[in-house]
Each structure stands twice: as structure tokens, then as C-alpha cells.
Scaffold this motif. Sequence first.
Motif, PDB file in Angstrom:
ATOM      1  N   TYR A   8       0.878  -1.173   0.000  1.00 57.53           N
ATOM      2  CA  TYR A   8       0.000   0.000   0.000  1.00 57.53           C
ATOM      3  C   TYR A   8       0.907   1.212   0.000  1.00 57.53           C
ATOM      4  CZ  TYR A   8      -3.428   3.488   1.142  1.00 57.53           C
ATOM      5  OH  TYR A   8      -4.229   4.604   1.088  1.00 57.53           O
ATOM      6  N   SER A   9       0.662   2.148  -0.910  1.00 62.46           N
ATOM      7  CA  SER A   9       1.549   3.307  -1.028  1.00 62.46           C
ATOM      8  C   SER A   9       0.773   4.524  -1.496  1.00 62.46           C
ATOM      9  CB  SER A   9       2.649   2.974  -2.048  1.00 62.46           C
ATOM     10  OG  SER A   9       3.562   4.040  -2.157  1.00 62.46           O
ATOM     11  N   LEU A  10       0.912   5.623  -0.751  1.00 58.56           N
ATOM     12  CA  LEU A  10       0.214   6.854  -1.142  1.00 58.56           C
ATOM     13  C   LEU A  10       1.087   7.720  -2.023  1.00 58.56           C
ATOM     14  CD1 LEU A  10      -1.684   8.107   2.040  1.00 58.56           C
ATOM     15  CD2 LEU A  10      -2.660   7.361  -0.140  1.00 58.56           C
ATOM     16  N   SER A  11       2.368   7.867  -1.655  1.00 60.50           N
ATOM     17  CA  SER A  11       3.211   8.798  -2.402  1.00 60.50           C
ATOM     18  C   SER A  11       4.364   8.083  -3.126  1.00 60.50           C
ATOM     19  CB  SER A  11       3.747   9.880  -1.463  1.00 60.50           C
ATOM     20  OG  SER A  11       4.463   9.312  -0.387  1.00 60.50           O
ATOM     21  N   ARG A  12       4.176   6.813  -3.386  1.00 62.60           N
ATOM     22  CA  ARG A  12       5.054   6.000  -4.248  1.00 62.60           C
ATOM     23  C   ARG A  12       6.358   5.529  -3.608  1.00 62.60           C
ATOM     24  NH1 ARG A  12       3.333   6.361  -9.678  1.00 62.60           N
ATOM     25  NH2 ARG A  12       5.332   5.477 -10.299  1.00 62.60           N
ATOM     26  N   ASN A  13       6.667   5.926  -2.384  1.00 66.63           N
ATOM     27  CA  ASN A  13       7.928   5.460  -1.791  1.00 66.63           C
ATOM     28  C   ASN A  13       7.909   3.936  -1.611  1.00 66.63           C
ATOM     29  OD1 ASN A  13       8.861   8.056  -1.656  1.00 66.63           O
ATOM     30  ND2 ASN A  13       8.405   8.349   0.505  1.00 66.63           N
ATOM     31  N   LYS A  15       5.883   1.900  -2.977  1.00 67.55           N
ATOM     32  CA  LYS A  15       5.698   1.294  -4.304  1.00 67.55           C
ATOM     33  C   LYS A  15       7.055   1.095  -4.996  1.00 67.55           C
ATOM     34  CE  LYS A  15       3.416   2.014  -8.742  1.00 67.55           C
ATOM     35  NZ  LYS A  15       2.477   2.835  -9.517  1.00 67.55           N
ATOM     36  N   TYR A  52       1.360   6.582   8.601  1.00 64.99           N
ATOM     37  CA  TYR A  52       0.857   7.953   8.398  1.00 64.99           C
ATOM     38  C   TYR A  52       0.317   8.389   9.759  1.00 64.99           C
ATOM     39  CZ  TYR A  52       1.040   5.992   3.730  1.00 64.99           C
ATOM     40  OH  TYR A  52       1.445   5.342   2.583  1.00 64.99           O
ATOM     41  N   THR A  80       8.586   1.845   4.502  1.00 67.59           N
ATOM     42  CA  THR A  80       9.333   3.091   4.305  1.00 67.59           C
ATOM     43  C   THR A  80       8.723   4.102   5.267  1.00 67.59           C
ATOM     44  OG1 THR A  80       7.868   4.081   2.631  1.00 67.59           O
ATOM     45  CG2 THR A  80       9.563   2.554   1.837  1.00 67.59           C
ATOM     46  N   SER A  81       9.540   5.040   5.753  1.00 68.43           N
ATOM     47  CA  SER A  81       8.998   6.031   6.687  1.00 68.43           C
ATOM     48  C   SER A  81      10.037   7.113   6.949  1.00 68.43           C
ATOM     49  CB  SER A  81       8.621   5.372   8.020  1.00 68.43           C
ATOM     50  OG  SER A  81       9.785   5.077   8.766  1.00 68.43           O
ATOM     51  N   ASN A  82       9.659   8.040   7.810  1.00 68.42           N
ATOM     52  CA  ASN A  82      10.608   9.065   8.230  1.00 68.42           C
ATOM     53  C   ASN A  82      11.500   8.545   9.360  1.00 68.42           C
ATOM     54  OD1 ASN A  82      11.917  11.450   8.416  1.00 68.42           O
ATOM     55  ND2 ASN A  82      10.321  12.527   9.536  1.00 68.42           N
ATOM     56  N   TRP A  83      10.927   7.787  10.244  1.00 71.54           N
ATOM     57  CA  TRP A  83      11.713   7.169  11.325  1.00 71.54           C
ATOM     58  C   TRP A  83      11.106   5.864  11.820  1.00 71.54           C
ATOM     59  CZ3 TRP A  83       8.497  11.380  12.210  1.00 71.54           C
ATOM     60  CH2 TRP A  83       7.457  11.166  13.109  1.00 71.54           C
ATOM     61  N   SER A  84       9.802   5.738  11.702  1.00 73.85           N
ATOM     62  CA  SER A  84       9.107   4.660  12.387  1.00 73.85           C
ATOM     63  C   SER A  84       9.198   3.302  11.675  1.00 73.85           C
ATOM     64  CB  SER A  84       7.637   5.061  12.514  1.00 73.85           C
ATOM     65  OG  SER A  84       6.882   3.986  12.955  1.00 73.85           O
TER      66      SER A  84
HETATM   67  C1  LIG Z   1       0.405  12.546   6.638  1.00 67.26           C
HETATM   68  C2  LIG Z   1       1.709  11.832   6.847  1.00 67.26           C
HETATM   69  C3  LIG Z   1       2.017  11.334   8.118  1.00 67.26           C
HETATM   70  C4  LIG Z   1       3.244  10.675   8.340  1.00 67.26           C
HETATM   71  N1  LIG Z   1       3.499  10.183   9.592  1.00 67.26           N
HETATM   72  C5  LIG Z   1       4.675   9.524   9.807  1.00 67.26           C
HETATM   73  C6  LIG Z   1       4.962   8.984  11.096  1.00 67.26           C
HETATM   74  O1  LIG Z   1       4.176   9.053  12.024  1.00 67.26           O
HETATM   75  N2  LIG Z   1       6.166   8.355  11.263  1.00 67.26           N
HETATM   76  C7  LIG Z   1       7.083   8.249  10.249  1.00 67.26           C
HETATM   77  O2  LIG Z   1       8.143   7.689  10.470  1.00 67.26           O
HETATM   78  N3  LIG Z   1       6.816   8.721   9.009  1.00 67.26           N
HETATM   79  C8  LIG Z   1       5.643   9.361   8.761  1.00 67.26           C
HETATM   80  N4  LIG Z   1       5.358   9.854   7.521  1.00 67.26           N
HETATM   81  C9  LIG Z   1       6.300   9.604   6.421  1.00 67.26           C
HETATM   82  C10 LIG Z   1       5.816   8.459   5.532  1.00 67.26           C
HETATM   83  O3  LIG Z   1       5.639   7.272   6.282  1.00 67.26           O
HETATM   84  C11 LIG Z   1       6.854   8.245   4.414  1.00 67.26           C
HETATM   85  O4  LIG Z   1       6.883   9.375   3.589  1.00 67.26           O
HETATM   86  C12 LIG Z   1       6.571   7.001   3.613  1.00 67.26           C
HETATM   87  O5  LIG Z   1       7.706   6.712   2.819  1.00 67.26           O
HETATM   88  C13 LIG Z   1       5.362   7.178   2.708  1.00 67.26           C
HETATM   89  O6  LIG Z   1       5.178   5.997   1.990  1.00 67.26           O
HETATM   90  P1  LIG Z   1       4.363   5.972   0.634  1.00 67.26           P
HETATM   91  O7  LIG Z   1       5.030   6.924  -0.323  1.00 67.26           O
HETATM   92  O8  LIG Z   1       4.487   4.561   0.183  1.00 67.26           O
HETATM   93  O9  LIG Z   1       2.962   6.380   0.939  1.00 67.26           O
HETATM   94  C14 LIG Z   1       4.165  10.523   7.271  1.00 67.26           C
HETATM   95  C15 LIG Z   1       3.853  11.047   6.014  1.00 67.26           C
HETATM   96  C16 LIG Z   1       2.648  11.689   5.809  1.00 67.26           C
HETATM   97  C17 LIG Z   1       2.326  12.213   4.422  1.00 67.26           C
END
Ligand SMILES: Cc1cc2nc3c(=O)[nH]c(=O)nc-3n(C[C@H](O)[C@H](O)[C@H](O)COP(=O)(O)O)c2cc1C
Length: 133
Positions: A8-13, A15, A52, A80-84
Motif C-alpha cells: 500500500y503506497s500513497l506517495s510512491r515510496n 511502491k 501515516y 518506508t517512513s521518516n523514522w518509524s
Molecule cells: C500525513 C503523513 C504522516 C506521516 N506520519 C509519519 C509517522 O508518524 N512516522 C514516520 O516515520 N513517518 C511518517 N510519515 C512519512 C511516511 O511514512 C513516508 O513518507 C513514507 O515513505 C510514505 O510511503 P508511501 O510513499 O508509500 O505512501 C508521514 C507522512 C505523511 C504524508
Amino acid sequence: MTLAVRYYSLSRNTKTIAQAIAKGANTTAISIMDEPELPEHVDLLFLGGAPYADIMSKHLREYAENIKPEMVSKVALLTTSNWSRRTVHALRKILTNRGIEVEEKYFYAHLLRIKAQIPAAEEFGKQHLETEK
Ligand SMILES: Cc1cc2nc3c(=O)[nH]c(=O)nc-3n(C[C@H](O)[C@H](O)[C@H](O)COP(=O)(O)O)c2cc1C
């Protein structure tokens, strides 16, 4: 030996990482939004998504909650994530509670290192292809 990649991917990371894993594993990455259920049994399912606001998407949670244990021999997770790493831990809990084996090793990519992690993701997929042969 059958391998499948679902994400599942919203912003393609996720994906992008899922597609790289699929390339290494010689299969195709498919969004759970395009295919809500596995059409056939797989020996290894790569599954993942991102957090998210600290939680995974409800679509991914529902997908994991509804995988039929008899359809999957084993799952390898990715996130994928910012830290989590929370998505991986939460998915692992859902799946193991339902009797589905989940590999200890998972694939993680930081949101700023998606492109840089493509070769490692391909290698992750390839290693599993070789192990499962
Ligand atoms: C609305 C929103 C909330 C997010 N919350 C978190 C978070 O709580 N912890 C974290 O590590 N990253 C967080 N992120 C970063 C996303 O998890 C990261 O950009 C991820 O790679 C998105 O994956 P996707 O492109 O497959 O959707 C958040 C991003 C968005 C847009």
C-alpha cells in the motif's frame, strides 16, 4: 516456488521499494488497492506499507487481517517512513496472531533514501528467490 509482492503506497515510496524487491524476486509488485485478495497460494508474500501519523493505512491493516493463512506459507515485510518501523511491528503482530509465519528480517527504507535503496531492495528480493528455490 511462488513469490508475490503486495503493498500500500500513497506517495510512491513504498511502491518504488516494492517494485525493486519484485524485480529481484522475478515477480510483479501489485497494490492491494488493485487486487484486494491473493488469487492463488504463494510460498512467500512480501507485504508492506508506511505509517501515516504513526499508524498504517486501514486498507493495509484490513488486508493483513483478511489474508487467509492457507493462502500464504510465509511473509516478508517491508516499510518506508521518516523514522518509524511501526508498520512492520504491527503487521507482524496481526499476521503471527493469525498463525501466519513472518520472517524476522524485513526491508526498511528511509523516505529520503528511496532511490538509493533500490539496489538493496532488489538484492533482498533476489536473496529470497534463491533461498526459496
Ligand atoms: C500525513 C503523513 C504522516 C506521516 N506520519 C509519519 C509517522 O508518524 N512516522 C514516520 O516515520 N513517518 C511518517 N510519515 C512519512 C511516511 O511514512 C513516508 O513518507 C513514507 O515513505 C510514505 O510511503 P508511501 O510513499 O508509500 O505512501 C508521514 C507522512 C505523511 C504524508
